[in-house]
Write a protein that holds these residues in place. Structure first.
Motif, PDB file in Angstrom:
ATOM      1  N   SER A 165       0.839  -1.200   0.000  1.00  0.00           N
ATOM      2  CA  SER A 165       0.000   0.000   0.000  1.00  0.00           C
ATOM      3  C   SER A 165       0.878   1.255   0.000  1.00  0.00           C
ATOM      4  CB  SER A 165      -0.900   0.029   1.230  1.00  0.00           C
ATOM      5  OG  SER A 165      -1.742  -1.088   1.286  1.00  0.00           O
ATOM      6  N   PRO A 166       0.418   2.345  -0.603  1.00  0.00           N
ATOM      7  CA  PRO A 166       1.148   3.606  -0.473  1.00  0.00           C
ATOM      8  C   PRO A 166       1.337   3.934   1.002  1.00  0.00           C
ATOM      9  CG  PRO A 166      -0.620   3.813  -2.089  1.00  0.00           C
ATOM     10  CD  PRO A 166      -0.806   2.480  -1.421  1.00  0.00           C
ATOM     11  N   ARG A 187      16.494   2.307   0.309  1.00  0.00           N
ATOM     12  CA  ARG A 187      16.701   1.322  -0.771  1.00  0.00           C
ATOM     13  C   ARG A 187      15.806   0.096  -0.571  1.00  0.00           C
ATOM     14  NH1 ARG A 187      22.025   3.162  -0.343  1.00  0.00           N
ATOM     15  NH2 ARG A 187      22.526   1.614   1.237  1.00  0.00           N
ATOM     16  N   ARG A 188      15.623  -0.323   0.654  1.00  0.00           N
ATOM     17  CA  ARG A 188      14.839  -1.534   0.921  1.00  0.00           C
ATOM     18  C   ARG A 188      13.336  -1.308   0.776  1.00  0.00           C
ATOM     19  NH1 ARG A 188      16.541  -3.998   6.566  1.00  0.00           N
ATOM     20  NH2 ARG A 188      14.872  -5.427   5.952  1.00  0.00           N
ATOM     21  N   THR A 189      12.893  -0.078   0.973  1.00  0.00           N
ATOM     22  CA  THR A 189      11.453   0.173   1.052  1.00  0.00           C
ATOM     23  C   THR A 189      10.896   1.024  -0.073  1.00  0.00           C
ATOM     24  OG1 THR A 189      11.833   2.141   2.412  1.00  0.00           O
ATOM     25  CG2 THR A 189      11.524   0.022   3.565  1.00  0.00           C
ATOM     26  N   GLY A 190      11.751   1.716  -0.803  1.00  0.00           N
ATOM     27  CA  GLY A 190      11.263   2.650  -1.811  1.00  0.00           C
ATOM     28  C   GLY A 190      10.811   3.972  -1.227  1.00  0.00           C
ATOM     29  N   LEU A 191      11.042   4.179   0.060  1.00  0.00           N
ATOM     30  CA  LEU A 191      10.707   5.456   0.673  1.00  0.00           C
ATOM     31  C   LEU A 191      11.633   6.553   0.143  1.00  0.00           C
ATOM     32  CD1 LEU A 191      10.250   4.270   4.363  1.00  0.00           C
ATOM     33  CD2 LEU A 191       8.431   5.202   2.920  1.00  0.00           C
ATOM     34  N   ALA A 222       7.912   9.089   1.990  1.00  0.00           N
ATOM     35  CA  ALA A 222       6.746   8.575   1.263  1.00  0.00           C
ATOM     36  C   ALA A 222       7.192   7.617   0.171  1.00  0.00           C
ATOM     37  CB  ALA A 222       5.947   9.721   0.651  1.00  0.00           C
ATOM     38  N   THR A 223       6.382   6.602  -0.074  1.00  0.00           N
ATOM     39  CA  THR A 223       6.670   5.663  -1.151  1.00  0.00           C
ATOM     40  C   THR A 223       6.248   6.254  -2.496  1.00  0.00           C
ATOM     41  OG1 THR A 223       4.538   4.576  -0.737  1.00  0.00           O
ATOM     42  CG2 THR A 223       6.485   3.607   0.284  1.00  0.00           C
ATOM     43  N   GLU A 224       6.708   5.622  -3.578  1.00  0.00           N
ATOM     44  CA  GLU A 224       6.370   6.067  -4.926  1.00  0.00           C
ATOM     45  C   GLU A 224       4.857   6.077  -5.108  1.00  0.00           C
ATOM     46  OE1 GLU A 224       8.263   7.226  -7.283  1.00  0.00           O
ATOM     47  OE2 GLU A 224      10.122   6.968  -6.133  1.00  0.00           O
ATOM     48  N   GLY A 225       4.383   7.027  -5.880  1.00  0.00           N
ATOM     49  CA  GLY A 225       2.950   7.148  -6.124  1.00  0.00           C
ATOM     50  C   GLY A 225       2.308   8.229  -5.287  1.00  0.00           C
ATOM     51  N   ARG A 257       2.634  18.363   1.993  1.00  0.00           N
ATOM     52  CA  ARG A 257       1.346  18.249   1.316  1.00  0.00           C
ATOM     53  C   ARG A 257       1.512  17.219   0.218  1.00  0.00           C
ATOM     54  NH1 ARG A 257      -2.023  22.004   2.517  1.00  0.00           N
ATOM     55  NH2 ARG A 257      -0.377  23.586   2.716  1.00  0.00           N
ATOM     56  N   LEU A 258       0.813  16.103   0.340  1.00  0.00           N
ATOM     57  CA  LEU A 258       0.996  14.957  -0.544  1.00  0.00           C
ATOM     58  C   LEU A 258      -0.203  14.781  -1.452  1.00  0.00           C
ATOM     59  CD1 LEU A 258       2.361  12.433   2.093  1.00  0.00           C
ATOM     60  CD2 LEU A 258       3.696  13.919   0.596  1.00  0.00           C
ATOM     61  N   GLY A 259       0.058  14.389  -2.689  1.00  0.00           N
ATOM     62  CA  GLY A 259      -0.995  14.045  -3.628  1.00  0.00           C
ATOM     63  C   GLY A 259      -1.234  12.548  -3.623  1.00  0.00           C
ATOM     64  N   ILE A 260      -2.434  12.131  -3.250  1.00  0.00           N
ATOM     65  CA  ILE A 260      -2.783  10.714  -3.150  1.00  0.00           C
ATOM     66  C   ILE A 260      -3.679  10.331  -4.325  1.00  0.00           C
ATOM     67  CG2 ILE A 260      -3.959   8.977  -1.760  1.00  0.00           C
ATOM     68  CD1 ILE A 260      -3.190  10.570   0.702  1.00  0.00           C
ATOM     69  N   PRO A 261      -3.263   9.340  -5.139  1.00  0.00           N
ATOM     70  CA  PRO A 261      -4.076   8.959  -6.304  1.00  0.00           C
ATOM     71  C   PRO A 261      -5.483   8.513  -5.902  1.00  0.00           C
ATOM     72  CG  PRO A 261      -1.905   7.920  -6.367  1.00  0.00           C
ATOM     73  CD  PRO A 261      -2.056   8.546  -5.014  1.00  0.00           C
TER      74      PRO A 261
END
Length: 261
Positions: A165-166, A187-191, A222-225, A257-261
């Protein structure tokens, strides 16, 4: 695809020491300023008493924490204007028997943990984390705090990687950006760092021992996306309070401020 904008803040409220730090007045000031903005979620660290929590939570209808005898477990609290779908708390790994850490560090390590919630509407996870403090101010691989901090970062990485999950991870990491522990975690998490490595020191100089250098030790990851639309710093200056002017915390707050799909 249109994105939903979500504003997240992280702040260590300086729950310890309680004596002589105007804790009730500072918590009220923090709550007033956070409540006056368009902030959706707040990840707080070092909220060690229910009295502190009562002051801080007033502007926010939803709150997540694990109960303990004196206050929220690990001092971790998440306040939200968004509906939450449950929460989980876990204590981070503790120093091994025979480690060279001072007694005070071992006691403080009992309060290191992570609190996770999920946003009911989007399914995004938010993790509030607070590893043990490295009181040596030395983040080299040979430092005596390295082993326990490495195990705690590893526990966080496993939690993030266990669910695709994001995810947003906030908190006082007690570890400077220069430490290789951060790079390994990312590197391990994509954060990725919402501030893209441009956040200034997040601990006020005057609360450090003479000759110490402040570092960026608080993060919003934050993770990708999850698109980062804007970042800001909070509580960087002294505030006027009834008992006089002063900082509301020894840390500054971070906002993303994050953009959530």
């Amino acid at each position: 695809m249109p994105r939903t904008m979500t504003t997240i803040v992280t702040l260590n409220t300086r729950g310890l020491p309680l004596k002589g730090t105007r804790i009730a007045e500072r918590c009220t000031k923090i709550a007033t300023e956070l409540g006056a903005g368009d902030i959706d979620m707040v990840c707080l660290q070092e909220v060690f008493t229910y009295r502190q929590l009562a002051h801080l939570r007033r502007p926010f209808p939803h709150v997540a924490y694990r109960r303990s005898a004196l206050g929220p477990a690990g001092g971790l609290v998440i306040l939200s204007r968004l509906h939450l779908a449950g929460s989980e708390y876990a204590r981070l790994p503790q120093p091994r028997r025979g480690s060279r850490l001072p007694v005070r560090a071992r006691v403080n390590a009992l309060r290191s943990g992570m609190l996770s919630v999920r946003l009911a509407d989007s399914g995004v996870r938010v993790v509030n984390v607070h590893p043990v403090a490295n009181t040596d101010g030395d983040w080299s691989e040979g430092n005596r705090f390295r082993h326990v901090q490495s195990e705690q970062f590893d526990a966080l990485a496993r939690v993030v990687a266990a669910d695709n999950s994001p995810t947003v991870v906030c908190g006082d990491f007690n570890t400077a950006r220069s430490s290789t522990l951060h790079g390994d975690l990312w590197r391990r998490t994509g954060l990725r760092d919402a501030f893209n490595g441009e956040c200034p020191p997040t601990f006020h100089q005057e609360f450090l021992p003479p000759g110490s250098t402040p570092h960026c030790i608080d993060f919003i990851l934050a993770t990708e996306g999850l698109g980062v639309e804007e970042t800001d710093l909070l509580f960087t200056d002294r505030r006027r309070m009834t008992s006089g002017t002063g900082y509301v915390s020894d840390h500054i707050g971070l906002l993303a401020r994050l953009g959530i799909p």
